[in-house]
Design an enzyme around this catalytic site. Structure first.
Site, PDB file in Angstrom:
ATOM      1  N   ALA A 122      -1.827  -6.215   5.441  1.00 38.62           N
ATOM      2  CA  ALA A 122      -2.419  -5.606   6.634  1.00 38.62           C
ATOM      3  C   ALA A 122      -2.956  -4.227   6.292  1.00 38.62           C
ATOM      4  O   ALA A 122      -2.507  -3.576   5.345  1.00 38.62           O
ATOM      5  CB  ALA A 122      -1.384  -5.505   7.758  1.00 38.62           C
ATOM      6  N   ASP A 123      -3.921  -3.805   7.071  1.00 41.37           N
ATOM      7  CA  ASP A 123      -4.425  -2.433   6.954  1.00 41.37           C
ATOM      8  C   ASP A 123      -4.838  -1.973   8.345  1.00 41.37           C
ATOM      9  O   ASP A 123      -5.351  -2.767   9.145  1.00 41.37           O
ATOM     10  CB  ASP A 123      -5.622  -2.359   6.001  1.00 41.37           C
ATOM     11  CG  ASP A 123      -5.982  -0.920   5.676  1.00 41.37           C
ATOM     12  OD1 ASP A 123      -5.128  -0.207   5.114  1.00 41.37           O
ATOM     13  OD2 ASP A 123      -7.113  -0.483   5.990  1.00 41.37           O
ATOM     14  N   THR A 124      -4.575  -0.708   8.631  1.00 46.27           N
ATOM     15  CA  THR A 124      -4.885  -0.138   9.944  1.00 46.27           C
ATOM     16  C   THR A 124      -5.692   1.136   9.775  1.00 46.27           C
ATOM     17  O   THR A 124      -5.370   1.970   8.920  1.00 46.27           O
ATOM     18  CB  THR A 124      -3.586   0.178  10.721  1.00 46.27           C
ATOM     19  OG1 THR A 124      -2.834  -1.028  10.910  1.00 46.27           O
ATOM     20  CG2 THR A 124      -3.894   0.785  12.082  1.00 46.27           C
TER      21      THR A 124
END
Length: 275
Positions: A122-124
């Site tokens: 995941a990346d935010t």
């Protein structure tokens, strides 16, 4: 005719009863946790290697709600150096894809631990709409203060989280894995009456020092926020509903032994390997 509950429900074999609705007695020092979801895809993964390619404690906590006991935390060593000239959607998806692929390549031939059944990355990022800039983690106290002031003055910003799931194909056909992705978007409005004094006091707690945008919605950072439009766990870094759907989709694609090679399920997106 039997009048037992199992007969009425059409169950031939006895099953464990669901938890009672009476609230459980809390354990000292710990919050009660929900029982694991009895979904087939999660049941099948509970005795297999599941890797979260992230060292974020918030993501680890959120995914733990799915009740997968063998989750391993293996952060990706992929460089997060995509150009900020990409759109936020492209940037966050490209970064999450690089993370997943790096861990997959590292672990797929792990002779000691065995092949992973599922890898999640995941990346935010936070996007200041007014300035058109992609914000990640603050680099210093001064940068942190400046970042939060800018978000307050702009009032509205967006949070994008990309999730990427990879699973080895049961048939071992090329490319050897199934990969699925999703990008969630949440609109966040900061409280315009937040003072510089409060921002500085918050920055010095260091709660937001390791977070995109410099604040944690799940903690003290909520005092900076007026409202959100979208899911809160997306702002925290891992939307659970989207994660579960992604797991179901990628595991269905990975179970490909009974499908023909020209099944549409094998048609990769044209831009899947673009990053």
């Amino acid at each position: 005719m039997s009048d037992s509950k199992d007969s009425l429900l059409g169950n031939e074999d006895p099953i464990d009863p669901p938890p009672a609705y009476d609230p459980p007695k809390p354990t000292r020092g710990a919050l009660p946790r929900p029982p694991p979801l009895g979904l087939p895809v999660l049941n099948a993964l509970r005795n297999k290697r599941v890797i979260l390619a992230s060292q974020s404690p918030r993501r680890r906590q959120i995914i733990s709600f799915l009740g997968l006991p063998n989750i391993e935390i293996i952060p990706s060593n992929a460089e997060e150096n995509l150009p900020k000239t990409l759109t936020p959607f492209e940037y966050v998806l490209g970064t999450a894809t690089k993370k997943a692929q790096a861990v997959y390549e590292q672990e797929i031939s792990n002779e000691t631990a065995g092949e992973p059944a599922l890898i999640l990355a995941a990346d935010t990022v936070v996007v200041n709409i007014e300035a058109g800039t992609i914000l990640e983690k603050p680099r210093s106290e001064a940068h942190h203060v400046s970042m939060l002031r800018a978000l307050r003055d702009a009032r509205d910003h967006k949070v994008f989280t990309a999730l990427v799931a990879m699973a080895p194909l049961a048939s071992a056909r090329q490319p050897g894995y199934a990969m699925e992705s999703v990008v969630e978007e949440t609109n966040v409005r900061f409280d315009g009456e937040v003072t510089d004094e409060l921002i500085l006091a918050y920055v010095r707690t260091r709660e937001g020092a390791d977070k995109a945008g410099g604040y944690g919605l799940q903690g003290l950072g909520s005092i900076l926020v007026e409202k959100i439009d979208g899911t809160a766990d997306n702002v925290i870094g891992m939307p659970l509903k989207a994660t579960l759907k992604l797991i179901e989709t990628v595991m269905a694609r990975a179970d490909d032994e009974d499908r023909l090679p020209d099944d549409p399920i094998f048609e990769e997106d044209e831009d899947e390997d673009a990053f």
